[in-house]
Write an enzyme that holds these catalytic residues in place. Structure first.
Site, PDB file in Angstrom:
ATOM      1  N   LYS A  61      45.138  44.589   7.786  1.00  0.00           N
ATOM      2  CA  LYS A  61      43.819  45.458   7.280  1.00  0.00           C
ATOM      3  C   LYS A  61      43.567  45.662   5.886  1.00  0.00           C
ATOM      4  O   LYS A  61      42.784  45.852   5.316  1.00  0.00           O
ATOM      5  CB  LYS A  61      43.033  46.318   8.849  1.00  0.00           C
ATOM      6  CG  LYS A  61      43.295  45.690   9.846  1.00  0.00           C
ATOM      7  CD  LYS A  61      42.234  46.575  10.986  1.00  0.00           C
ATOM      8  CE  LYS A  61      42.002  45.895  11.887  1.00  0.00           C
ATOM      9  NZ  LYS A  61      41.314  47.303  12.805  1.00  0.00           N
ATOM     10  N   LYS A  94      41.884  34.889  14.029  1.00  0.00           N
ATOM     11  CA  LYS A  94      41.571  36.104  15.567  1.00  0.00           C
ATOM     12  C   LYS A  94      39.962  36.143  15.771  1.00  0.00           C
ATOM     13  O   LYS A  94      39.448  36.948  14.185  1.00  0.00           O
ATOM     14  CB  LYS A  94      42.440  37.272  15.673  1.00  0.00           C
ATOM     15  CG  LYS A  94      42.156  37.898  17.062  1.00  0.00           C
ATOM     16  CD  LYS A  94      42.752  38.994  17.237  1.00  0.00           C
ATOM     17  CE  LYS A  94      42.082  40.641  15.952  1.00  0.00           C
ATOM     18  NZ  LYS A  94      42.021  41.925  16.866  1.00  0.00           N
ATOM     19  N   LYS A 116      35.976  41.712  16.016  1.00  0.00           N
ATOM     20  CA  LYS A 116      34.026  41.946  16.073  1.00  0.00           C
ATOM     21  C   LYS A 116      34.141  42.921  14.231  1.00  0.00           C
ATOM     22  O   LYS A 116      32.895  42.873  14.265  1.00  0.00           O
ATOM     23  CB  LYS A 116      34.163  43.130  16.862  1.00  0.00           C
ATOM     24  CG  LYS A 116      34.544  44.057  17.007  1.00  0.00           C
ATOM     25  CD  LYS A 116      34.771  45.743  18.733  1.00  0.00           C
ATOM     26  CE  LYS A 116      35.202  45.989  18.883  1.00  0.00           C
ATOM     27  NZ  LYS A 116      36.801  46.302  18.958  1.00  0.00           N
TER      28      LYS A 116
HETATM   29  N1  AQP Z   1      40.663  38.185  19.560  1.00  0.00           N
HETATM   30  C1  AQP Z   1      41.123  38.460  20.317  1.00  0.00           C
HETATM   31  N2  AQP Z   1      41.117  38.096  22.099  1.00  0.00           N
HETATM   32  C2  AQP Z   1      42.947  38.464  22.726  1.00  0.00           C
HETATM   33  N3  AQP Z   1      42.124  39.835  22.725  1.00  0.00           N
HETATM   34  C3  AQP Z   1      42.506  40.876  21.492  1.00  0.00           C
HETATM   35  N4  AQP Z   1      41.526  42.062  21.259  1.00  0.00           N
HETATM   36  C4  AQP Z   1      41.124  42.315  20.356  1.00  0.00           C
HETATM   37  N5  AQP Z   1      40.648  41.672  20.138  1.00  0.00           N
HETATM   38  C5  AQP Z   1      41.042  39.615  21.229  1.00  0.00           C
HETATM   39  C6  AQP Z   1      42.247  42.465  22.530  1.00  0.00           C
HETATM   40  O1  AQP Z   1      41.410  43.940  22.730  1.00  0.00           O
HETATM   41  C7  AQP Z   1      41.773  45.159  22.807  1.00  0.00           C
HETATM   42  C8  AQP Z   1      40.791  46.057  22.022  1.00  0.00           C
HETATM   43  O2  AQP Z   1      41.145  45.639  21.040  1.00  0.00           O
HETATM   44  P1  AQP Z   1      40.742  46.521  19.806  1.00  0.00           P
HETATM   45  O3  AQP Z   1      39.075  46.259  19.415  1.00  0.00           O
HETATM   46  O4  AQP Z   1      40.340  48.311  20.111  1.00  0.00           O
HETATM   47  O5  AQP Z   1      41.060  46.842  18.366  1.00  0.00           O
HETATM   48  P2  AQP Z   1      41.424  45.278  17.967  1.00  0.00           P
HETATM   49  O6  AQP Z   1      42.243  44.085  18.831  1.00  0.00           O
HETATM   50  O7  AQP Z   1      41.428  45.138  16.327  1.00  0.00           O
HETATM   51  O8  AQP Z   1      40.100  43.669  17.631  1.00  0.00           O
HETATM   52  P3  AQP Z   1      38.657  43.355  17.284  1.00  0.00           P
HETATM   53  O9  AQP Z   1      38.009  43.103  17.644  1.00  0.00           O
HETATM   54  O10 AQP Z   1      40.089  42.519  16.114  1.00  0.00           O
HETATM   55  O11 AQP Z   1      38.618  44.691  15.733  1.00  0.00           O
HETATM   56  P4  AQP Z   1      38.609  45.001  14.950  1.00  0.00           P
HETATM   57  O12 AQP Z   1      37.440  43.909  14.339  1.00  0.00           O
HETATM   58  O13 AQP Z   1      37.728  46.528  14.781  1.00  0.00           O
HETATM   59  O14 AQP Z   1      39.853  46.003  14.358  1.00  0.00           O
HETATM   60  C9  AQP Z   1      42.748  44.805  23.033  1.00  0.00           C
HETATM   61  O15 AQP Z   1      44.106  44.873  23.582  1.00  0.00           O
HETATM   62  C10 AQP Z   1      43.113  43.545  21.738  1.00  0.00           C
HETATM   63  O16 AQP Z   1      44.553  43.439  22.226  1.00  0.00           O
END
Ligand code: AQP
Length: 342
Positions: A117, A200, A203
């Site tokens: 990040k 990955k 969002k």
């Molecule tokens: N692509 C993914 N596949 C499987 N699990 C996922 N998780 C997120 N993306 C995937 C799981 O969702 C939970 C919540 O994640 P988060 O929103 O707290 O943070 P993150 O992992 O950083 O998710 P994002 O979507 O990538 O958010 P941003 O873009 O804001 O950083 C966790 O259990 C995560 O493993």
């Protein structure tokens, strides 16, 4: 003597955007399964994590409510699980600070999510983004949670949570915080971007085509799957045939997770099929599984006051569990707590 801790699950999702299919398969769907197994479950919209990068305040409020609606629409029952947003329970910030003083800079700088990040511009990032994993450790330890269902990307943060708990226990000569167990299970622990099978699904990816949002309608889901990046080869009959084909493997895994079958059964069923034939089947399946959730989310979002009420009630229940754990933590660390409360 080693203390024993009752099984308790904690997990959270950042309201940093609309929830994706990755959040659903890697986290939300499994949160519901754990609740239905009868384990005590505490689930949180981690809004304080979301603000480690800039969030528009009005959108953050909207996304937090939408996240809560997604939890409920996916099957979280606020009477059986505790559902709340993190900032309503001040213990997260308080324990987070104590853990900032336990965690080491070196540990934090080795976190791959921080490196991804921050990129080459670490100097310009917030201090909060750097300290994110120690707040996450506090989220879990504030409830003495013993298990955390997460996607693969959170594995390293959970190892750090264990390190922080062990160091705290050692530093103060206590057996107070449990050593947590990550629950990373199923075929969809890492759902990949629809545009790049090595990245990955996220969002915050600038491309909306890279992900399926839980708010997407049936036509949008079908269009995104139709346009998903693939290769020209047909589907193989065995899983080994997906090696070095990240996009193909991703679509097979998504199909497997949505249909509740092992990936091997999916390739056996579609052996030799072209993506032109497989993608419409996947789109139909995704729409069948996701559209009831989307419809229910839309219904719930019509009454934001009711969502706020549910989050407030969840926060009261969460705080009641957290309070004695936090008090004991302050006592262990030598802080005077003589103020009259209430
Ligand atoms: N692509 C993914 N596949 C499987 N699990 C996922 N998780 C997120 N993306 C995937 C799981 O969702 C939970 C919540 O994640 P988060 O929103 O707290 O943070 P993150 O992992 O950083 O998710 P994002 O979507 O990538 O958010 P941003 O873009 O804001 O950083 C966790 O259990 C995560 O493993």
């Amino acid at each position: 003597m080693t203390a024993t801790f009752a099984p308790r699950i904690f997990s959270g999702i950042q309201p940093s955007g609309g929830l994706t299919l990755g959040n659903y398969l890697g986290a939300l769907k499994r949160f519901v399964e754990k609740q239905d197994e009868g384990i005590e479950t505490i689930y949180c919209l981690v809004d304080m994590h979301a603000i480690t990068v800039w969030q528009d305040p009005e959108k953050l409020r909207q996304q937090t409510r939408e996240g809560a609606a997604a939890f409920i629409a996916a099957g979280i029952d606020p009477a059986r699980s505790i559902l709340f947003n993190q900032s309503q329970v001040s213990g997260h910030a308080e324990l987070g600070w104590i853990f900032n003083c336990v965690a080491r800079m070196g540990w934090m700088s080795r976190m791959t999510q921080w490196k991804d990040k921050a990129g080459k511009n670490a100097e310009a990032q917030s201090l909060g983004l750097f300290a994110y994993p120690s707040l996450m450790a506090a989220d879990i330890m504030l409830y003495h949670a013993t298990m955390v269902p997460v996607g693969e990307d959170q594995k390293q943060h959970l190892e750090l949570t264990r390190d922080i708990a062990i160091k705290f226990n050692n530093d103060f000569g206590v057996d107070f915080f449990p050593v947590v167990e990550p629950l990373i299970e199923g075929v969809a622990t890492r759902v990949m971007s629809l545009r790049d099978g090595t990245k990955k699904m996220s969002k915050s990816d600038p491309s909306d085509q890279s992900r399926i949002n839980l708010t997407d309608d049936a036509d949008t889901i079908a269009q995104k799957i139709r346009k998903a990046k693939t290769d020209p080869e047909p589907l193989p009959g065995h899983l080994e045939g997906l090696k070095d084909r990240p996009e193909a493997r991703n679509l097979v895994n998504i199909y497997a997770a949505l249909s509740g079958q092992p990936a091997a059964a999916v390739v056996a069923e579609f052996a030799g099929a072209q993506f032109g034939a497989f993608k419409p089947k996947l789109a139909d399946l995704a729409v069948a599984k996701l559209s009831p959730i989307t419809t229910e989310m839309n219904r719930l979002m019509k009454d934001p006051a009711e969502i706020d009420r549910i989050l407030g009630q969840g926060a009261d229940r969460a705080a009641a569990i957290a309070e004695p754990i936090l008090e004991r933590t302050f006592q262990i660390t030598g802080m005077i707590r003589s103020r009259r409360r209430g």
